[in-house]
Design an enzyme around this catalytic site. Sequence first.
Site, PDB file in Angstrom:
ATOM      1  N   ALA A  57       0.650  -1.216  -0.004  1.00 61.55           N
ATOM      2  CA  ALA A  57      -0.134   0.205  -0.272  1.00 61.55           C
ATOM      3  C   ALA A  57       0.589   1.053  -0.153  1.00 61.55           C
ATOM      4  O   ALA A  57       2.027   1.282  -0.869  1.00 61.55           O
ATOM      5  CB  ALA A  57      -1.152   0.020   1.472  1.00 61.55           C
ATOM      6  N   SER A  58       0.582   2.332   1.053  1.00 57.72           N
ATOM      7  CA  SER A  58       1.286   3.487   0.652  1.00 57.72           C
ATOM      8  C   SER A  58       3.104   3.921   0.889  1.00 57.72           C
ATOM      9  O   SER A  58       3.714   4.452   1.223  1.00 57.72           O
ATOM     10  CB  SER A  58       0.699   4.530   1.318  1.00 57.72           C
ATOM     11  OG  SER A  58      -0.633   4.967   0.673  1.00 57.72           O
ATOM     12  N   VAL A  59       3.620   2.298   1.897  1.00 57.18           N
ATOM     13  CA  VAL A  59       4.473   1.621   2.275  1.00 57.18           C
ATOM     14  C   VAL A  59       5.795   2.087   0.596  1.00 57.18           C
ATOM     15  O   VAL A  59       6.341   2.768   0.822  1.00 57.18           O
ATOM     16  CB  VAL A  59       4.985   0.741   2.555  1.00 57.18           C
ATOM     17  CG1 VAL A  59       6.298  -0.192   2.371  1.00 57.18           C
ATOM     18  CG2 VAL A  59       4.675   0.813   3.946  1.00 57.18           C
ATOM     19  N   LYS A 116       4.902   4.545  -1.153  1.00 58.27           N
ATOM     20  CA  LYS A 116       4.952   6.406  -1.693  1.00 58.27           C
ATOM     21  C   LYS A 116       6.941   6.157  -1.572  1.00 58.27           C
ATOM     22  O   LYS A 116       7.317   6.871  -2.595  1.00 58.27           O
ATOM     23  CB  LYS A 116       4.462   7.016  -0.883  1.00 58.27           C
ATOM     24  CG  LYS A 116       3.403   7.013  -1.502  1.00 58.27           C
ATOM     25  CD  LYS A 116       2.346   8.095  -0.683  1.00 58.27           C
ATOM     26  CE  LYS A 116       1.259   8.603  -1.018  1.00 58.27           C
ATOM     27  NZ  LYS A 116       0.208   7.513  -1.016  1.00 58.27           N
ATOM     28  N   TYR A 138      -3.356  15.180   1.180  1.00 61.62           N
ATOM     29  CA  TYR A 138      -2.580  13.620   1.514  1.00 61.62           C
ATOM     30  C   TYR A 138      -3.390  12.968  -0.470  1.00 61.62           C
ATOM     31  O   TYR A 138      -4.769  13.114  -0.386  1.00 61.62           O
ATOM     32  CB  TYR A 138      -3.299  13.077   1.508  1.00 61.62           C
ATOM     33  CG  TYR A 138      -2.066  11.409   2.194  1.00 61.62           C
ATOM     34  CD1 TYR A 138      -0.934  10.768   1.913  1.00 61.62           C
ATOM     35  CD2 TYR A 138      -3.368  10.086   1.924  1.00 61.62           C
ATOM     36  CE1 TYR A 138      -0.802   9.809   1.672  1.00 61.62           C
ATOM     37  CE2 TYR A 138      -2.270   9.049   2.393  1.00 61.62           C
ATOM     38  CZ  TYR A 138      -1.337   8.457   1.436  1.00 61.62           C
ATOM     39  OH  TYR A 138      -0.123   7.584   1.580  1.00 61.62           O
TER      40      TYR A 138
END
Length: 368
Positions: free
Chosen positions: A50-52, A54, A157
């Site tokens: 997921a947003s890891v 980024k 965000y």
Amino acid sequence: MLEAAVEECRVVGAVLLVSRDGELVYRRAVGWADRERRLPLREDALFRYASVTKPFVATAALVLVRRGALSLEDPVDRYLPDFRPRLPDGSTPPISIRHLLTHTSGLGYSFSEPDGGPYHEAGVSDGLDAPGLAFEENARRLATVPLLARPGTAFNYSLSTDVLGEVVARAHGTSLPEAVTELVLRPLGLAAARFHAHGAADLVVPYADGDDCPVRMEEGHRVPFGASALVFSPRRALDPRSYPSGGAGMLGTPGELMTLLEALRVGDERLLPRDTALGALRDQLSDSDTSWLGEGMGFGYVGSVVTDPRAAGRDVNAGTVQWGGVYGHSWWIDPVSRRTVVLMTNTTLEGMSGQLASDVEAAALSRD
């Protein structure tokens, strides 16, 4: 603490890594990778990041800046000529690479608005759902929605990192998976991280918070979040037609995330000069509205920054950087105590914003 989270049925499985001064001082896996089949979770398990994702994509962009292939001030439409979202007044202000890195582009996420809002009406994907959707189509939909603010003026965000991922791909002259591999993964010796799995058996099973215990995720699983809900498609990671979401699309292990975070903390020359790496961990929003983040918080290029622990109500050192991922993950870098912490679970949202994440922060990062 980890055992209690499993025994109290708050998470199905969790991996915790703690590093100090570059030495791994704590590592443990608890619980199940697949509860129904009774498969234990291992430290080297492959998670949906997921947003890891980024920080990997942001780092790839900064490596291109280091090489001179990209500038922070470049307008996005230099690389994506058809991507020109407008303000409500109809004007098309320039969006820069810096705006994408700092989430001050004026873009948003659909979960940040109520059901029926413009993002929902346009069918914009947050990068977690819609298997098989192409980037070009999602970008076309996104560009039809008015910007939330003039670029550079406010943190929201957003899908900025999805757009950044496509910019990275075009500036590098390859696909995003190839660019991230060449710019970030290979220099650090990381072999597991990727954007698509070979099969479901490669990945831990995802679960979501339930009334009594976490429930196994199904296609289209909705989790209340923000102003509406997150919509998950676990099989997105198995469909190579799905665009490689720069904000939510990677798969990887806890250890590989730790390697990247440590490289940023120390300024690993295999990736970035020390001053560039440390700059990515410092607040970049002194001239922007940061109300989305809350009191005492800022944002660098890879995560939020605690600028005032007292105002933020946090018992951590100023300068602590953090973020997470909605499949159930959290990470922290404390440049003062030289600690880096990675918590990865297969349980949404407990591992990102529940009691376990708070407990880990208190145990591993509280000020001496």
